[in-house]
Scaffold this motif. Structure first.
Motif, PDB file in Angstrom:
ATOM      1  N   MET A   1      30.356  34.173  35.882  1.00 35.02           N
ATOM      2  CA  MET A   1      30.588  35.022  34.899  1.00 35.02           C
ATOM      3  C   MET A   1      29.601  35.530  33.921  1.00 35.02           C
ATOM      4  O   MET A   1      29.687  36.440  33.452  1.00 35.02           O
TER       5      MET A   1
ATOM      6  N   GLU B   1      38.423  47.719  40.560  1.00 34.00           N
ATOM      7  CA  GLU B   1      39.549  47.112  40.583  1.00 34.00           C
ATOM      8  C   GLU B   1      39.952  46.826  39.196  1.00 34.00           C
ATOM      9  O   GLU B   1      40.870  46.770  38.471  1.00 34.00           O
TER      10      GLU B   1
ATOM     11  N   ARG C   1      34.351  34.413  42.207  1.00 32.06           N
ATOM     12  CA  ARG C   1      35.273  33.927  41.297  1.00 32.06           C
ATOM     13  C   ARG C   1      36.704  33.965  41.859  1.00 32.06           C
ATOM     14  O   ARG C   1      37.623  33.712  41.242  1.00 32.06           O
TER      15      ARG C   1
ATOM     16  N   PHE D   1      47.010  39.885  30.561  1.00 29.05           N
ATOM     17  CA  PHE D   1      46.551  41.552  30.623  1.00 29.05           C
ATOM     18  C   PHE D   1      47.872  42.006  30.136  1.00 29.05           C
ATOM     19  O   PHE D   1      48.856  41.765  30.008  1.00 29.05           O
TER      20      PHE D   1
ATOM     21  N   ALA E   1      39.578  40.008  33.747  1.00 30.83           N
ATOM     22  CA  ALA E   1      39.805  40.683  35.025  1.00 30.83           C
ATOM     23  C   ALA E   1      38.609  40.284  35.867  1.00 30.83           C
ATOM     24  O   ALA E   1      38.987  39.919  36.938  1.00 30.83           O
ATOM     25  N   TYR E   2      37.426  40.292  35.614  1.00 33.57           N
ATOM     26  CA  TYR E   2      36.334  39.732  36.355  1.00 33.57           C
ATOM     27  C   TYR E   2      36.496  38.366  36.911  1.00 33.57           C
ATOM     28  O   TYR E   2      36.109  37.986  37.810  1.00 33.57           O
ATOM     29  N   GLY E   3      37.082  37.362  35.977  1.00 39.15           N
ATOM     30  CA  GLY E   3      37.376  36.222  36.177  1.00 39.15           C
ATOM     31  C   GLY E   3      38.276  36.040  37.443  1.00 39.15           C
ATOM     32  O   GLY E   3      38.294  35.048  37.873  1.00 39.15           O
ATOM     33  N   MET E   4      39.168  36.967  37.303  1.00 43.01           N
ATOM     34  CA  MET E   4      40.253  36.940  38.367  1.00 43.01           C
ATOM     35  C   MET E   4      39.288  37.282  40.020  1.00 43.01           C
ATOM     36  O   MET E   4      40.102  37.120  40.882  1.00 43.01           O
ATOM     37  N   GLY E   5      38.121  37.788  39.749  1.00 43.20           N
ATOM     38  CA  GLY E   5      37.286  38.008  41.082  1.00 43.20           C
ATOM     39  C   GLY E   5      37.859  39.592  41.431  1.00 43.20           C
ATOM     40  O   GLY E   5      37.917  39.851  42.622  1.00 43.20           O
ATOM     41  N   THR E   6      37.763  40.295  40.375  1.00 44.00           N
ATOM     42  CA  THR E   6      38.170  41.914  40.577  1.00 44.00           C
ATOM     43  C   THR E   6      36.632  42.370  40.866  1.00 44.00           C
ATOM     44  O   THR E   6      35.727  42.043  40.264  1.00 44.00           O
ATOM     45  N   THR E   7      36.612  43.343  41.750  1.00 39.55           N
ATOM     46  CA  THR E   7      35.441  44.242  41.934  1.00 39.55           C
ATOM     47  C   THR E   7      35.489  45.197  40.545  1.00 39.55           C
ATOM     48  O   THR E   7      36.437  45.291  39.826  1.00 39.55           O
TER      49      THR E   7
END
Lengths: 276, 325
Positions: free
Chosen positions: A72, B220, A103, A116, B211-217
């Motif tokens: 992260m 995305e 991740r 979200f 968002a990034y923590g969910m593994g999005t590029t």
């Protein structure tokens, strides 16, 4: 995915040998933010199906270490990591490894609930859709919400915004979102610090249930929380001797040992509340 | 108000005390000025509507609603209709909104989602906002001397090869809808871009982390999380841009060709309400002025309706997903 039980020897002298299978082994040489040395040599093994608690005074780098476990920190442009974090034997900081993939296997729950701005259902389905899940979405969403102990509260309002929930519910929604894709490891960065005592209680109970299926690493500023949920506790300290504030692992071991029979003087002082 | 002085409290040596009489006067005065300003704005809007409405009333009683649906504008025969102008206004603004909207939001993403270093992004943003400082007439001249000669070969090739497509149904001889819409798109770009930038900046960092923590590029994260979260702000940007395009006058009067026709073709000359008003007023006799006042009222109504719809949509979008219950 099952861990091949590899017993990587814990490098730091102060970490007692872990007893279970190690899912991740974090071997930090140095971590920088720009020129600032944030964390120095520390080795933190994360054992399968256990809760590993990270405690220590503020600025000791416990969050930094946690966030190194799923890259992260890569979001921060000036962050630099020297060392290795092996995940089932594979170094996640290897140049060939895409942090996005890391991740997807190593999920995260943050300090502030951060659902979200979409419906409760879509929040939980987010990761499933992201991973191109083709099966029964409803079923998986329900399972994740049940797993996060909030199904009963939200089952009649799945179309409502995730932001319409209370803070504690939002945090459990975020946990549901994180576990919906059934990641291998769950990183929790002070997940209860924005919650009231009752919501904290529920999340702690949840963590104990979740460790049956997942491996959890938990940063907490609350020592009581560490004693309540963590199997293993890592105590980080701050070294100010170089004129800067550098965090490092002081001691790691079974939680009971860290709190009742610490091997290091500093650990004892900290767990007795002599500084914070 | 100043009756509570807590006289019984021994406050020798303390600096604490009630506000002075002057402070209270200033406070009340300030409140008065604020109220006056607000009421003045409201009164001004009402006055403008009444004034234009009053001047348009004779034409309204004479031509009725047929004014909106007839297509001739002939001073000699006294026939007035503004359907082509309504069409031209909406069509050119919509084209500008599509082009300017896409580019404006794209620029906003580029400036806010870590594609550029902070300082560089600030410089970039200033340059884009400077586009708003260019006078309308300069855009018009640029359109006539640069854009139209540049577009003409392309347009005529498109017409030659794909003339069967309604959008390319005519050739571009000079001024026309296409160049006008392009210039209009550039003119609304700063509005769309800078309001979208603000909207994207307002998305909390923790949402990006999630968002990034969910593994999005990166894409995305932007498309599935950042844009929807900033949705109501970006919608506001588009509505304001559209509103600006509807009312834009000078550049359009120079570029659109001022021709009373309704065509889907991008290269055909057309006209807009604002351009009609600007180009006809200087030489209009009393009869034509009345008709123009009616046209002005219609333009006012269109912009008010568009803005009202925009506000309603924004409110709906906000209510649905922001932290209200």
């Amino acid at each position: 995915m099952n861990a091949t039980p590899e017993m990587t020897a814990a490098g730091a002298a102060s970490a007692s040998a872990p007893t279970g299978a190690i899912v991740m082994n974090c071997q930090i040489d140095r971590v920088f933010y720009g020129d600032f040395l944030a964390v120095r040599a520390s080795t933190v093994p994360i054992e399968k199906n256990k809760i590993t608690g990270f405690i220590g005074p503020s600025g000791c780098g416990k969050s930094t270490v946690l966030r190194s476990l799923n890259r992260m920190n890569d979001l921060i442009p000036i962050f630099r990591f020297e060392g290795k974090v092996t995940y089932h034997g594979q170094d996640i900081y290897d140049r060939k490894v895409d942090p996005v993939v890391v991740r997807r296997y190593i999920g995260m729950v943050f300090q502030q609930p951060n659902p979200f701005a979409m419906s409760i259902y879509d929040n939980v389905a987010f990761g499933l859709r992201l991973n191109g899940f083709k099966g029964n979405l409803d079923e998986r969403v329900e399972k994740a919400l049940k797993g996060a102990a909030c199904w009963n509260e939200v089952k009649d309002k799945l179309k409502n915004s995730g932001l319409s929930l209370s803070g504690g519910q939002q945090q459990r929604l975020c946990i549901a979102r994180a576990i919906a894709t059934e990641p291998d490891v769950l990183l929790m960065d002070e997940p209860c610090s924005a919650l009231d005592p009752i919501a904290t209680r529920r999340v702690e109970e949840l963590m104990l249930e979740l460790k049956e299926k997942y491996t959890i690493a938990l940063v907490t500023h609350n020592m009581q929380q560490a004693t309540r949920v963590a199997d293993t506790t890592a105590f980080f300290g701050v070294d100010i001797s170089q004129g800067s504030r550098t965090g490092y692992l002081v001691e790691m071991g079974p939680t009971r040992q860290i709190f009742e029979d610490p091997q290091q003087k500093l650990t004892g002082e900290y767990v007795r509340g002599e500084f914070s | 108000m100043a009756s509570h002085h807590f006289d019984h409290v021994d406050r020798s040596g303390s600096v604490s005390g009630p506000p002075s009489a002057g402070d209270y006067v200033f406070d009340r005065g300030f409140r008065g000025v604020a109220w006056l300003s607000a009421v003045f704005i409201l009164a001004l809007v009402v006055y403008i509507v009444i004034e234009i409405g009053g001047k348009a009333l004779p034409a309204f009683s004479e031509y009725g609603f047929g004014f909106l649906t007839s297509t001739t504008w002939n001073v000699q025969t006294g026939q007035f209709g503004i359907l082509p102008e309504i069409w031209g206004t909406l069509y050119s603004s919509l084209l500008a909104l599509i082009i300017g909207g896409v580019f404006g939001v794209a620029i906003a993403i580029f400036l806010t989602q870590d594609f550029l270093h902070g300082h560089l992004a600030a410089v970039f943003r200033t340059i884009i906002e400077l586009l708003a400082a260019i006078p309308s007439v300069v855009y018009g001249l640029w359109g006539i001397y640069v854009l139209i000669p540049l577009l003409r070969p392309v347009a005529n090739w498109l017409h030659g090869e794909f003339g069967f497509v309604p959008f390319f149904g005519t050739s571009l001889s000079g001024p026309g809808l296409g160049p006008a819409a392009l210039v209009l798109a550039i003119m609304i770009l700063p509005t769309v871009a800078s309001i979208s930038v603000d909207a994207l900046h307002q998305v909390p960092y923790k949402v990006k982390e999630a968002a990034y923590g969910m593994g999005t590029t990166r894409w995305e994260a932007i498309l599935k999380v950042m844009l929807p979260t900033a949705g109501s702000g970006i919608l506001a940007a588009l509505v304001l841009g559209f509103g600006r395009a509807l009312g834009e006058t000078m550049a359009l009067a120079m570029l659109i060709g001022n021709s009373n026709q309704i065509s889907l073709s991008l290269f055909s000359p057309a006209n807009t309400l604002a351009a009609l008003l600007a180009s006809s007023f200087p030489e209009a006799g009393p009869v034509e002025v009345r008709a123009l006042m009616y046209a002005a009222l219609v333009l006012l109504a269109i912009t008010l309706i568009v803005n009202a719809i925009g506000l309603a949509v924004m409110k709906f979008a906000t209510r649905k997903f922001e932290a209200e219950r």
